[in-house]
Design a protein around this motif. Structure first.
Motif, mmCIF file in Angstrom:
data_model
loop_
_atom_site.group_PDB
_atom_site.id
_atom_site.type_symbol
_atom_site.label_atom_id
_atom_site.label_comp_id
_atom_site.label_asym_id
_atom_site.label_seq_id
_atom_site.Cartn_x
_atom_site.Cartn_y
_atom_site.Cartn_z
ATOM 1 N N ALA A 121 0.843 -1.213 0.000
ATOM 2 C CA ALA A 121 0.000 0.000 0.000
ATOM 3 C C ALA A 121 0.869 1.251 0.000
ATOM 4 O O ALA A 121 0.602 2.213 -0.715
ATOM 5 N N PRO A 167 6.766 3.946 -2.783
ATOM 6 C CA PRO A 167 7.394 5.153 -3.325
ATOM 7 C C PRO A 167 7.658 5.079 -4.826
ATOM 8 O O PRO A 167 8.090 6.053 -5.420
ATOM 9 N N ILE A 217 1.575 9.195 -10.054
ATOM 10 C CA ILE A 217 1.335 10.527 -9.479
ATOM 11 C C ILE A 217 1.428 11.582 -10.580
ATOM 12 O O ILE A 217 0.588 12.475 -10.687
ATOM 13 N N GLY A 273 7.366 11.544 -1.269
ATOM 14 C CA GLY A 273 6.448 12.548 -0.706
ATOM 15 C C GLY A 273 5.686 12.062 0.517
ATOM 16 O O GLY A 273 5.218 12.864 1.324
ATOM 17 N N ARG A 320 -5.221 18.201 -0.053
ATOM 18 C CA ARG A 320 -4.539 18.113 -1.344
ATOM 19 C C ARG A 320 -5.295 17.127 -2.213
ATOM 20 O O ARG A 320 -5.390 15.964 -1.915
ATOM 21 N N HIS A 327 -4.769 12.901 -3.657
ATOM 22 C CA HIS A 327 -3.387 12.955 -4.151
ATOM 23 C C HIS A 327 -2.652 11.657 -3.810
ATOM 24 O O HIS A 327 -1.482 11.491 -4.129
ATOM 25 N N ILE A 328 -3.362 10.744 -3.130
ATOM 26 C CA ILE A 328 -2.739 9.455 -2.796
ATOM 27 C C ILE A 328 -3.265 8.396 -3.770
ATOM 28 O O ILE A 328 -4.474 8.283 -3.991
ATOM 29 N N PRO A 341 -1.641 1.802 -5.337
ATOM 30 C CA PRO A 341 -0.744 1.141 -6.298
ATOM 31 C C PRO A 341 -1.393 -0.080 -6.953
ATOM 32 O O PRO A 341 -0.983 -0.491 -8.036
ATOM 33 N N ASP A 386 4.602 8.750 9.395
ATOM 34 C CA ASP A 386 4.283 9.350 8.092
ATOM 35 C C ASP A 386 3.974 8.258 7.060
ATOM 36 O O ASP A 386 2.951 8.295 6.359
ATOM 37 N N VAL A 391 -4.609 4.208 1.894
ATOM 38 C CA VAL A 391 -4.757 3.280 0.767
ATOM 39 C C VAL A 391 -5.513 2.022 1.201
ATOM 40 O O VAL A 391 -6.380 1.516 0.485
HETATM 41 P P1 AMP Z 1 1.204 12.012 2.693
HETATM 42 O O1 AMP Z 1 0.668 13.395 2.716
HETATM 43 O O2 AMP Z 1 2.288 11.756 3.682
HETATM 44 O O3 AMP Z 1 0.134 10.995 2.770
HETATM 45 O O4 AMP Z 1 1.938 11.826 1.291
HETATM 46 C C1 AMP Z 1 1.260 11.993 0.077
HETATM 47 C C2 AMP Z 1 2.246 12.005 -1.062
HETATM 48 O O5 AMP Z 1 2.850 10.708 -1.174
HETATM 49 C C3 AMP Z 1 1.616 12.249 -2.401
HETATM 50 O O6 AMP Z 1 1.561 13.633 -2.679
HETATM 51 C C4 AMP Z 1 2.553 11.507 -3.345
HETATM 52 O O7 AMP Z 1 3.703 12.301 -3.603
HETATM 53 C C5 AMP Z 1 2.982 10.301 -2.530
HETATM 54 N N1 AMP Z 1 2.131 9.109 -2.706
HETATM 55 C C6 AMP Z 1 0.891 9.013 -3.259
HETATM 56 N N2 AMP Z 1 0.415 7.754 -3.167
HETATM 57 C C7 AMP Z 1 1.370 7.021 -2.529
HETATM 58 C C8 AMP Z 1 1.469 5.662 -2.125
HETATM 59 N N3 AMP Z 1 0.490 4.781 -2.340
HETATM 60 N N4 AMP Z 1 2.608 5.289 -1.488
HETATM 61 C C9 AMP Z 1 3.610 6.153 -1.246
HETATM 62 N N5 AMP Z 1 3.563 7.452 -1.609
HETATM 63 C C10 AMP Z 1 2.459 7.886 -2.233
#
Ligand code: AMP
Ligand code: MG
Length: 362
Positions: free
Chosen positions: A130, A133, A139, A189, A262, A273-274, A277, A301, A309
């Motif tokens: 889930a 990176p 993204i 991120g 976001r 924004h997430i 995968p 984090d 996810v």
């Molecule tokens: P966060 O705010 O810590 O949840 O991080 C969100 C950021 O992680 C997004 O803006 C992407 O750059 C990146 N991201 C998005 N989906 C994933 C995912 N499934 N696994 C890891 N990083 C992700």
């Protein structure tokens, strides 16, 4: 001796002396109080912006003003170093250069990159993929879709998915990272801000700060004795304008990931924004925010993003499986919101009146 006409030459002389010296005395008192304020150890705090609009706040207890000035300088320098490593959108960053070069030749990375990559690989494994990176190409696809206000086609998603997957990334065991497929790239991120928070706290500790707090957007780390009260952002309110409740914390980390701030918008629909995968599309499972309490900010984090996810049921399974990790999830139901929280948080969690009746424990 009695003076003439009620005058007292000695007393009056003294009064005049004091009057003449009053400005000097005032200056001395002022200088002394300023010296006390500067030299007296107390609580200090400062906010700075190493990455765009994200505020980094540091709090240090029992520090003199001079010590804190140097603390802040040391933390700021370390953060600038890490931004130069992880900012994917700056073409000169180590990450951008690696994403560009590692397709053709193994790219030699620094200690921070290697550490974050290893930690990412660990959380990728622990979360059954889930947290990933390697979703960079997905993204980028969805960001582009948001900018052009056009949903990607199934084919475009399939092409981007083909370039994602941690199995496409190898470490050679010699500090080098390489991608085995054209177009693969990494995005930290979801974990870099947590890593930066841990590193900021480490700098403070190494400088002798015994008690402090580092807050980078939604990632917080507290260290030392005493307790801290941290607010959990209300996902239905504007940023900083409402909280669901508070958590009382002693040393440890707390991170919140959410889709409420976001997102991209296409045809009036909001997309997170997430990215999931497993599907290649933005998550859409009802979880609007995930707050994780863990020992390090890097872990909190990464796990918080993974919960976004995984959805409710798999998140509960994961949190129960992990040691010393707790979570609070906010879910959007058909007409209202529900809070799901680790039962172990009950003594430390205070919810606002609007949220109190909607809590479920696990
Ligand atoms: P966060 O705010 O810590 O949840 O991080 C969100 C950021 O992680 C997004 O803006 C992407 O750059 C990146 N991201 C998005 N989906 C994933 C995912 N499934 N696994 C890891 N990083 C992700
Ligand atoms: Mg995260």
């Amino acid at each position: 001796m009695q003076g003439i006409d009620g005058l007292h030459p000695e007393k009056d002389g003294l009064k005049m002396k004091i009057a003449r010296r009053a400005p000097i005395l005032a200056v001395i008192i002022l200088v002394l109080s300023a010296a006390v304020i500067i030299a007296w150890p107390r609580r200090h705090e400062a906010t700075f912006y190493p990455i765009g609009v994200i505020p980094f706040r540091i709090v240090a207890y029992e520090r003199t003003a001079f010590q804190f000035r140097d603390d802040l300088e040391a933390v700021t320098a370390r953060m600038a170093e890490l931004v130069a490593v992880f900012n994917r959108h700056d073409p000169t960053s180590e990450l951008a250069r690696m994403n560009d070069k590692a397709r053709s030749v193994p790219f030699e990375v620094g200690t921070d990159m290697l550490r974050i990559f290893e930690l990412s690989r660990k959380w990728h494994r622990e979360t059954n993929g889930a947290f990933d990176p390697s979703v960079g190409p997905l993204i980028d696809l969805w960001k582009g879709a948001g900018a052009n206000k056009r949903l990607p086609t199934a084919d475009e998603i399939a092409v981007a998915r083909h370039k994602a997957g941690l199995d496409l990334v190898t470490t050679m065991g010699n500090g080098k990272i390489s991608f085995t497929r054209e177009g693969a790239n990494l995005d930290f991120g979801a974990i870099a801000k947590g890593y930066m928070t841990d590193e900021a706290a480490l700098v403070l500790k190494q400088r002798g700060v015994k008690r402090g707090l580092v807050q980078a957007g939604g990632d917080t780390l507290a260290f030392g004795d005493g307790t801290f009260r941290i607010g959990i952002q209300d996902p239905t309110a504007k940023s900083g304008e409402g909280i669901v409740g508070t958590i009382e914390m002693s040393a440890g980390a707390i991170s919140t990931s959410g889709s409420y701030e976001r997102f991209i918008e296409i045809d009036g629909e909001r997309y997170s924004h997430i990215v999931d995968p497993r599907t290649g599309s933005p998550v859409d499972n009802g979880v609007v925010s995930a707050t994780v309490i863990a020992r390090t900010s890097t872990d909190a984090d990464a796990i918080a993003t993974a919960l976004m996810v995984l959805g409710l049921s798999d998140s509960i399974d994961l949190i129960k499986r992990l040691e010393r990790v707790e979570a609070i999830l906010i879910l959007r139901g058909s007409d209202d919101y529900d809070v799901w929280a680790s039962a172990s948080l009950v003594p430390r969690l205070t919810l606002g009146p609007d949220w109190l009746g909607r809590v479920h424990l696990f």
